[in-house]
Design a protein around this motif. Structure first.
Motif, mmCIF file in Angstrom:
data_model
loop_
_atom_site.group_PDB
_atom_site.id
_atom_site.type_symbol
_atom_site.label_atom_id
_atom_site.label_comp_id
_atom_site.label_asym_id
_atom_site.label_seq_id
_atom_site.Cartn_x
_atom_site.Cartn_y
_atom_site.Cartn_z
ATOM 1 N N THR A 110 36.929 3.605 -5.783
ATOM 2 C CA THR A 110 36.777 3.237 -7.200
ATOM 3 C C THR A 110 36.637 4.480 -8.068
ATOM 4 O OG1 THR A 110 35.691 1.186 -6.542
ATOM 5 C CG2 THR A 110 35.426 1.868 -8.831
ATOM 6 N N HIS A 111 35.813 5.421 -7.647
ATOM 7 C CA HIS A 111 35.579 6.630 -8.441
ATOM 8 C C HIS A 111 36.838 7.498 -8.515
ATOM 9 C CE1 HIS A 111 30.982 6.232 -7.562
ATOM 10 N NE2 HIS A 111 31.461 5.285 -8.338
ATOM 11 N N LEU A 112 37.613 7.519 -7.441
ATOM 12 C CA LEU A 112 38.878 8.268 -7.465
ATOM 13 C C LEU A 112 39.850 7.665 -8.478
ATOM 14 C CD1 LEU A 112 39.628 9.053 -3.698
ATOM 15 C CD2 LEU A 112 39.112 10.697 -5.502
ATOM 16 N N ILE A 113 39.978 6.333 -8.453
ATOM 17 C CA ILE A 113 40.929 5.668 -9.349
ATOM 18 C C ILE A 113 40.451 5.744 -10.797
ATOM 19 C CG2 ILE A 113 41.923 3.410 -9.955
ATOM 20 C CD1 ILE A 113 42.122 2.926 -6.889
ATOM 21 N N GLU A 114 39.139 5.620 -10.999
ATOM 22 C CA GLU A 114 38.592 5.790 -12.354
ATOM 23 C C GLU A 114 38.876 7.190 -12.876
ATOM 24 O OE1 GLU A 114 34.450 4.850 -12.188
ATOM 25 O OE2 GLU A 114 34.787 2.695 -12.055
ATOM 26 N N GLY A 115 38.920 8.153 -11.967
ATOM 27 C CA GLY A 115 39.184 9.537 -12.364
ATOM 28 C C GLY A 115 40.661 9.855 -12.516
ATOM 29 N N GLY A 116 41.528 8.862 -12.233
ATOM 30 C CA GLY A 116 42.960 9.056 -12.436
ATOM 31 C C GLY A 116 43.753 9.351 -11.186
ATOM 32 N N ALA A 117 43.160 9.159 -9.993
ATOM 33 C CA ALA A 117 43.872 9.458 -8.746
ATOM 34 C C ALA A 117 45.048 8.493 -8.546
ATOM 35 C CB ALA A 117 42.920 9.355 -7.554
ATOM 36 N N ASP A 118 46.096 8.988 -7.908
ATOM 37 C CA ASP A 118 47.279 8.185 -7.596
ATOM 38 C C ASP A 118 46.930 7.146 -6.534
ATOM 39 O OD1 ASP A 118 50.330 7.853 -7.573
ATOM 40 O OD2 ASP A 118 49.862 8.224 -5.466
ATOM 41 N N LEU A 119 47.386 5.908 -6.766
ATOM 42 C CA LEU A 119 47.056 4.802 -5.869
ATOM 43 C C LEU A 119 47.570 5.043 -4.455
ATOM 44 C CD1 LEU A 119 45.573 2.075 -6.218
ATOM 45 C CD2 LEU A 119 47.791 0.987 -6.447
ATOM 46 N N ARG A 120 48.755 5.630 -4.329
ATOM 47 C CA ARG A 120 49.317 5.922 -3.006
ATOM 48 C C ARG A 120 48.481 6.952 -2.247
ATOM 49 N NH1 ARG A 120 52.902 2.272 -0.888
ATOM 50 N NH2 ARG A 120 54.281 1.513 -2.522
ATOM 51 N N ALA A 121 47.945 7.921 -2.985
ATOM 52 C CA ALA A 121 47.097 8.940 -2.348
ATOM 53 C C ALA A 121 45.810 8.295 -1.830
ATOM 54 C CB ALA A 121 46.775 10.044 -3.347
ATOM 55 N N VAL A 122 45.242 7.387 -2.625
ATOM 56 C CA VAL A 122 44.019 6.686 -2.216
ATOM 57 C C VAL A 122 44.308 5.812 -1.009
ATOM 58 C CG1 VAL A 122 42.220 5.053 -2.929
ATOM 59 C CG2 VAL A 122 43.080 6.752 -4.557
ATOM 60 N N GLN A 123 45.471 5.140 -1.006
ATOM 61 C CA GLN A 123 45.874 4.320 0.141
ATOM 62 C C GLN A 123 45.921 5.163 1.416
ATOM 63 O OE1 GLN A 123 49.936 3.013 0.039
ATOM 64 N NE2 GLN A 123 49.797 1.853 1.938
ATOM 65 N N ILE A 143 43.093 -3.651 -4.938
ATOM 66 C CA ILE A 143 41.852 -4.293 -5.388
ATOM 67 C C ILE A 143 41.029 -3.330 -6.245
ATOM 68 C CG2 ILE A 143 40.497 -3.672 -3.322
ATOM 69 C CD1 ILE A 143 39.071 -6.373 -3.619
ATOM 70 N N TYR A 144 41.171 -2.034 -5.977
ATOM 71 C CA TYR A 144 40.395 -1.048 -6.734
ATOM 72 C C TYR A 144 40.927 -0.851 -8.145
ATOM 73 C CZ TYR A 144 38.363 -0.325 -2.205
ATOM 74 O OH TYR A 144 37.732 -0.557 -1.016
ATOM 75 N N THR A 145 42.161 -1.278 -8.396
ATOM 76 C CA THR A 145 42.648 -1.247 -9.771
ATOM 77 C C THR A 145 41.976 -2.343 -10.577
ATOM 78 O OG1 THR A 145 44.548 -2.702 -9.347
ATOM 79 C CG2 THR A 145 44.891 -0.337 -9.051
ATOM 80 N N HIS A 146 41.587 -3.447 -9.897
ATOM 81 C CA HIS A 146 40.834 -4.512 -10.571
ATOM 82 C C HIS A 146 39.444 -3.998 -10.935
ATOM 83 C CE1 HIS A 146 44.015 -7.246 -9.662
ATOM 84 N NE2 HIS A 146 43.841 -7.134 -8.357
ATOM 85 N N LEU A 147 38.855 -3.259 -10.009
ATOM 86 C CA LEU A 147 37.549 -2.660 -10.295
ATOM 87 C C LEU A 147 37.659 -1.714 -11.482
ATOM 88 C CD1 LEU A 147 36.342 -1.828 -6.681
ATOM 89 C CD2 LEU A 147 35.301 -3.488 -8.198
ATOM 90 N N ASP A 148 38.772 -0.969 -11.521
ATOM 91 C CA ASP A 148 38.984 -0.025 -12.603
ATOM 92 C C ASP A 148 39.087 -0.760 -13.939
ATOM 93 O OD1 ASP A 148 41.554 2.244 -13.647
ATOM 94 O OD2 ASP A 148 39.408 2.549 -13.668
ATOM 95 N N ARG A 149 39.778 -1.910 -13.943
ATOM 96 C CA ARG A 149 39.896 -2.680 -15.177
ATOM 97 C C ARG A 149 38.533 -3.190 -15.637
ATOM 98 N NH1 ARG A 149 45.066 -4.256 -13.146
ATOM 99 N NH2 ARG A 149 44.278 -6.095 -12.075
ATOM 100 N N ASP A 150 37.693 -3.591 -14.683
ATOM 101 C CA ASP A 150 36.330 -4.016 -15.037
ATOM 102 C C ASP A 150 35.562 -2.865 -15.673
ATOM 103 O OD1 ASP A 150 36.789 -6.518 -14.120
ATOM 104 O OD2 ASP A 150 35.671 -6.313 -12.251
ATOM 105 N N TYR A 151 35.770 -1.673 -15.127
ATOM 106 C CA TYR A 151 35.111 -0.477 -15.669
ATOM 107 C C TYR A 151 35.567 -0.224 -17.108
ATOM 108 C CZ TYR A 151 34.459 4.541 -16.513
ATOM 109 O OH TYR A 151 34.138 5.746 -17.077
#
Length: 296
Positions: A250-263, A276-284
């Protein structure tokens, strides 16, 4: 049943699954066989039809089984019939048209950076198990590992100079995960100042995290550590070692990390799982608007 031994071998050799995962798949097929016994009909993979599977789902529902459990059992049964098709035991897969029960996907709890810091600050680093606890939290959060991956982490798979660790994940799949300077620092302190003085049991020499008896630290011990720390600092969320993995992503995606890199770092086979973590990001983002926008 004659085909179950072949299915077991397929899961072990072709899919490289762990023994407990194999047993879960076999138990799923066992549930289907149990259903046919309950309705006094013979179970035959060659004559099974869609209506039989729908009857099976209705039976599971009548037992009061939750949708998530039904979906997991159906997943195991689909794998079994896929194996039968691969081996040319049957020509068509009768499970291909069956849909799993719809699940309400619950977003996992995460910790913010202040909560993670409070957990770390609550650890007494002067104690030998305290230094180990700090290293565990730092690695869980800094690398996004599953608890089993942390428990089975090897010293020979730590590459300090390049700041990577090699992880053996689900299905014995290897991946390289970057490790932060902070996590490396506490890992080094634990290895050189605490673990070095343990009497290590034979066969456990390469495991990173050991208990006081010199054996590999169990998953249960890591769960217990996290729960006790959360209670100590007054965090009332439902947290476990997996919470740090969720927080990492979640913290990586909130910080702008590429989804493929996180995968890649999480070791997800499918990008859908990571999404699913993009949904968390939208909640944020929604919470930011609610908190700061003058019209909210």
């Amino acid at each position: 049943m004659a085909y179950l031994n072949g299915f077991r071998a397929y899961l072990k050799l072709e899919r490289s699954l762990a023994e407990h995962s194999i047993e879960a798949y076999l138990n799923d097929v066992g549930k289907l066989i149990q259903y046919f016994e309950a309705i006094n009909q013979p179970f035959n993979v060659h004559t099974l039809e869609l209506k039989d599977l729908r009857g099976f789902i209705s039976w599971l529902n009548s037992l009061g089984m939750q949708a998530s459990s039904q979906a997991r059992i159906l997943s195991g049964i689909k794998a079994f019939f896929n194996y039968l098709v691969i081996e040319e035991i049957i020509a068509e897969d009768p499970t291909s048209l069956i849909e799993a029960p719809k699940l309400n996907r619950k977003l996992p709890d995460t910790l913010n950076i202040n909560e993670i810091n409070s957990l770390l600050e609550a650890i007494d680093a002067s104690r030998s198990d305290g230094m180990r606890s700090k290293a565990i939290i730092e690695v869980l959060y800094g690398c996004g590992l599953r608890v089993s991956e942390l428990s089975e982490m090897k010293i020979s798979n730590i590459f300090s100079e390049s700041e990577f660790i090699k992880i053996i994940g689900k299905g014995n799949k290897e991946r390289l995960v970057p490790i932060s300077g902070s996590a490396l620092k506490f890992l080094s302190l634990y290895l050189n100042e605490v673990r070095l003085h343990l009497s290590i049991k034979k066969g456990h020499e390469d495991y990173v995290f050991l208990n006081r008896f010199g054996s590999r630290l169990s998953r249960i011990s890591i769960f217990t550590l996290i729960k006790s720390l959360a209670t100590k600092v007054g965090i009332h969320k439902t947290i476990s070692p997996h919470t740090f993995r969720h927080s990492f992503a979640t913290h990586l995606i909130e910080g702008g990390a590429d989804l493929r890199a996180v995968q890649e770092m999480l070791g997800h086979a499918s990008i859908t799982t990571t999404e699913i973590y993009t949904h968390l990001d939208r909640d944020y983002l929604k919470s930011v608007i609610t908190q700061y926008h003058p019209r909210s």
